[in-house]
Design an enzyme around this catalytic site. Structure first.
Site, PDB file in Angstrom:
ATOM      1  N   THR A  13       0.839  -1.197   0.000  1.00  0.00           N
ATOM      2  CA  THR A  13       0.000   0.000   0.000  1.00  0.00           C
ATOM      3  C   THR A  13       0.876   1.250   0.000  1.00  0.00           C
ATOM      4  OG1 THR A  13      -0.172   0.105   2.426  1.00  0.00           O
ATOM      5  CG2 THR A  13      -1.822  -1.212   1.247  1.00  0.00           C
ATOM      6  N   GLY A  14       0.355   2.313  -0.600  1.00  0.00           N
ATOM      7  CA  GLY A  14       1.107   3.566  -0.663  1.00  0.00           C
ATOM      8  C   GLY A  14       2.441   3.396  -1.351  1.00  0.00           C
ATOM      9  N   GLY A  18       8.435   7.080  -2.772  1.00  0.00           N
ATOM     10  CA  GLY A  18       9.021   6.995  -1.446  1.00  0.00           C
ATOM     11  C   GLY A  18       9.396   5.590  -1.011  1.00  0.00           C
ATOM     12  N   ILE A  19       9.240   5.321   0.279  1.00  0.00           N
ATOM     13  CA  ILE A  19       9.600   4.018   0.837  1.00  0.00           C
ATOM     14  C   ILE A  19       8.783   2.911   0.203  1.00  0.00           C
ATOM     15  CG2 ILE A  19       9.528   2.611   2.936  1.00  0.00           C
ATOM     16  CD1 ILE A  19      10.283   5.129   4.532  1.00  0.00           C
ATOM     17  N   TYR A 154       1.150  11.576  15.030  1.00  0.00           N
ATOM     18  CA  TYR A 154       1.892  10.644  14.183  1.00  0.00           C
ATOM     19  C   TYR A 154       2.562   9.567  15.034  1.00  0.00           C
ATOM     20  CZ  TYR A 154       5.584   8.998  10.996  1.00  0.00           C
ATOM     21  OH  TYR A 154       6.427   8.226  10.223  1.00  0.00           O
TER      22      TYR A 154
END
Length: 264
Positions: A13-14, A18-19, A154
């Protein structure tokens, strides 16, 4: 160590940047078929095309869905119904003083950073346990253990991920399925790079200088004394998803550059 994931399927996911993107590429490099996920159709399509070009012999597909919502999570589950590997990477941060955080800020971040992984694990884990093999990885953060005062919400979500990961590992014990979490430190991801570019512009310095200043002032305990790369984080994730990591489960693996001073 020669890691091969040929014949395995993964959902990350996502993973358009990026990572998450580095993880998707790392899994594809090891031979796994990979489902790319993001909220925006164009970004998903672009990521799929780019990764296919890098690994033409590997099956790469994409699902545009907002996994911060129940509806988006259902779309992902319906279009990618099965997986041997699940990497819960979708997440974000929004630095803001505690007294400025609204109820909506807390709840929206919790939906994305925590509930997206809960929903995905709830869907994919039962089939993994039936097959007797599976890998689930939650991308947490060193902020889970060292809560930043400017991102308390966060930090809370990242601590929650550790609890969920350990609890799920306990739930599937003895099944051949492992569940772990990974704790990156400051990383040259899309989000952090955007922040550092903005800082560099406002202060009239280079992005590299901005990153160095961040490490010195905000993460002075860093032993690397630099940001980690997305590939360095991905390397840990790929290992945890491999056959060779069969003895590691219920663990929180750090790729934080030594920011956290705990021995264990």
């Amino acid at each position: 160590m020669n890691i091969s994931l040929a014949g395995r399927s993964a959902v990350v996911t996502g993973s358009t940047a990026g990572i998450g993107r580095a993880i998707a590429e790392g899994l594809a490099r090891a031979g796994a078929s990979v489902v790319i996920n993001g909220r925006i159709e164009d970004r998903v399509a672009a990521a799929v095309a780019e990764i296919r070009a890098l690994f033409p012999g590997v099956e790469i597909t994409g699902v545009a869905a907002d996994v911060a919502t129940k509806e988006g999570s259902a779309v992902l589950a319906s279009k990618a119904p099965g997986a041997d590997i699940l990497v819960n990477n979708a997440g974000t941060a929004n630095p803001k003083p505690f007294y400025d955080l609204t109820d909506e800020d807390w709840l929206s971040l919790f939906q994305l950073n925590v509930m997206s992984g809960v929903r995905a694990a709830r869907h994919y884990l039962p089939k993994m346990t039936e097959r007797g093999w599976g890998r689930v990885v939650f991308i947490s953060s060193e902020s889970a253990l060292a809560i930043p005062k400017d991102m308390i919400d966060y930090g809370m979500t990242k601590t929650a991920q550790l609890a969920i990961s350990r609890g799920l590992a306990e739930t599937v014990s003895g099944t051949g399925v492992t569940v772990n979490s990974v704790l990156p430190g400051p990383t040259s991801s899309e989000i952090m790079s955007t922040w550092m570019k903005a800082t560099a512009t406002s202060e009239g310095i280079t992005q590299k200088q901005a990153e160095q200043n961040f490490v010195k002032t905000m993460r002075p305990t860093s032993l690397l004394q630099r940001f980690t790369t997305t590939e360095e984080v991905a390397n840990m994730v790929v290992y945890l998803c491999s056959e060779q990591a069969s003895g590691t489960t219920g663990a929180a693996m750090r790729v934080d550059g030594g920011v956290l001073r705990q021995i264990a």
